[in-house]
Enzyme design. Structure first.
Site, PDB file in Angstrom:
ATOM      1  N   CYS A 145      20.071 -23.819  32.507  1.00  0.00           N
ATOM      2  CA  CYS A 145      18.735 -23.983  33.082  1.00  0.00           C
ATOM      3  C   CYS A 145      18.039 -25.181  32.421  1.00  0.00           C
ATOM      4  CB  CYS A 145      17.912 -22.713  32.861  1.00  0.00           C
ATOM      5  SG  CYS A 145      16.287 -22.782  33.649  1.00  0.00           S
TER       6      CYS A 145
ATOM      7  N   CYS B  46      13.668 -16.338  32.344  1.00  0.00           N
ATOM      8  CA  CYS B  46      13.821 -17.552  33.151  1.00  0.00           C
ATOM      9  C   CYS B  46      12.711 -17.620  34.204  1.00  0.00           C
ATOM     10  CB  CYS B  46      15.196 -17.571  33.824  1.00  0.00           C
ATOM     11  SG  CYS B  46      15.481 -19.060  34.813  1.00  0.00           S
TER      12      CYS B  46
ATOM     13  N   ASP C 134      15.102 -25.234  31.507  1.00  0.00           N
ATOM     14  CA  ASP C 134      14.109 -24.701  30.566  1.00  0.00           C
ATOM     15  C   ASP C 134      14.219 -25.382  29.196  1.00  0.00           C
ATOM     16  OD1 ASP C 134      12.905 -22.866  28.554  1.00  0.00           O
ATOM     17  OD2 ASP C 134      12.627 -21.563  30.291  1.00  0.00           O
TER      18      ASP C 134
ATOM     19  N   HIS D  78      19.462 -17.487  31.237  1.00  0.00           N
ATOM     20  CA  HIS D  78      18.709 -17.046  30.054  1.00  0.00           C
ATOM     21  C   HIS D  78      17.635 -16.045  30.457  1.00  0.00           C
ATOM     22  CE1 HIS D  78      14.930 -19.448  30.692  1.00  0.00           C
ATOM     23  NE2 HIS D  78      15.740 -20.099  31.484  1.00  0.00           N
TER      24      HIS D  78
ATOM     25  N   ARG E 236      13.607 -24.471  26.370  1.00  0.00           N
ATOM     26  CA  ARG E 236      14.027 -23.628  25.233  1.00  0.00           C
ATOM     27  C   ARG E 236      15.536 -23.410  25.188  1.00  0.00           C
ATOM     28  NH1 ARG E 236      10.260 -18.861  27.175  1.00  0.00           N
ATOM     29  NH2 ARG E 236      11.277 -19.578  29.072  1.00  0.00           N
TER      30      ARG E 236
HETATM   31 CO    CO Z   1      15.293 -20.808  33.368  1.00  0.00          CO
END
Ligand code: CO
Length: 208
Positions: free
Chosen positions: A41, A100, A43, A97, A45
């Protein structure tokens, strides 16, 4: 964030690498031979190399919202083709994750403009697994389970491609479904039973 910091960090990183190996960048310039394709992803993090403790040259990375493998997305399909056929990676990982935002958005009724067709693919995962998901009372658990099922379905999407089917047959390429638990930092192998999935889908999706 002051972006000067990024360039200072870069200088420090170069020094660290050259201290360990004076030829580090010359060697890096010679080419890449990664064994792993990681589809994760976007993302901020979920840091791909960092969370796996891998460095430059070790992993080919593709990231998009909610780690999707969509057959009509020229971007992810080109990455898969290049990594599997040309770089000949031995492992392809789809890594979702918990927490998400993309999966969360797909669980809600909201018009998100251009994101709608992208998130619709996650709604399709929900529809396929509706019976299991609707039986989960706890919203948080349902959310986590959809993250896992989304990873599984994206692995299935990988198996639908000719490149992956050919590499399976010719050199035993492995596909893996993982989830990064953002709350603990732990990487979880979903241990998806690909033999069973393969048998199930190949009747319809067999290309090569
Ligand atoms: Co995500």
């Amino acid at each position: 964030m002051n972006l000067d910091r990024v360039f200072e960090n870069n200088e420090g990183w170069i020094k660290d690498k050259l201290t360990l190996n004076p030829n580090y960048f010359e060697e890096l310039g010679e080419g890449q031979n990664p064994e792993l394709l990681f589809i994760g992803c976007s993302d901020s993090r979920v840091t791909a190399e960092e969370l796996m403790g891998l460095g430059p040259g070790e992993v080919f990375v593709h990231r998009n919202i909610a780690n999707m493998v969509i057959g009509t997305d020229l971007n992810v399909m080109s990455v898969v083709e290049y990594a599997v056929v040309h770089l000949k990676v031995n492992h392809v990982v789809v890594c979702g994750h918990f927490a998400c935002g993309g999966v969360k958005a797909a669980m809600q009724s909201a018009d998100l403009g251009i994101l709608n067709p992208w998130l619709r693919n996650i709604r399709d995962v929900y529809r396929i697994h509706k019976t299991e998901l609707n039986a989960i009372d706890c919203e948080e658990k349902k959310y986590d389970r959809l993250v896992e099922l989304n990873v599984q379905e994206q692995c299935v999407n990988l198996i639908k491609t000719a490149a992956v089917q050919k590499a399976f047959r010719d050199r035993g390429l492995k596909v893996h479904g993982w989830v990064f638990d953002i709350h603990t930092g732990k990487l979880i192998d979903l241990k998806i039973d690909f033999d069973a999935i393969l048998k199930n889908i190949m009747e319809i999706y067999h290309l090569d």
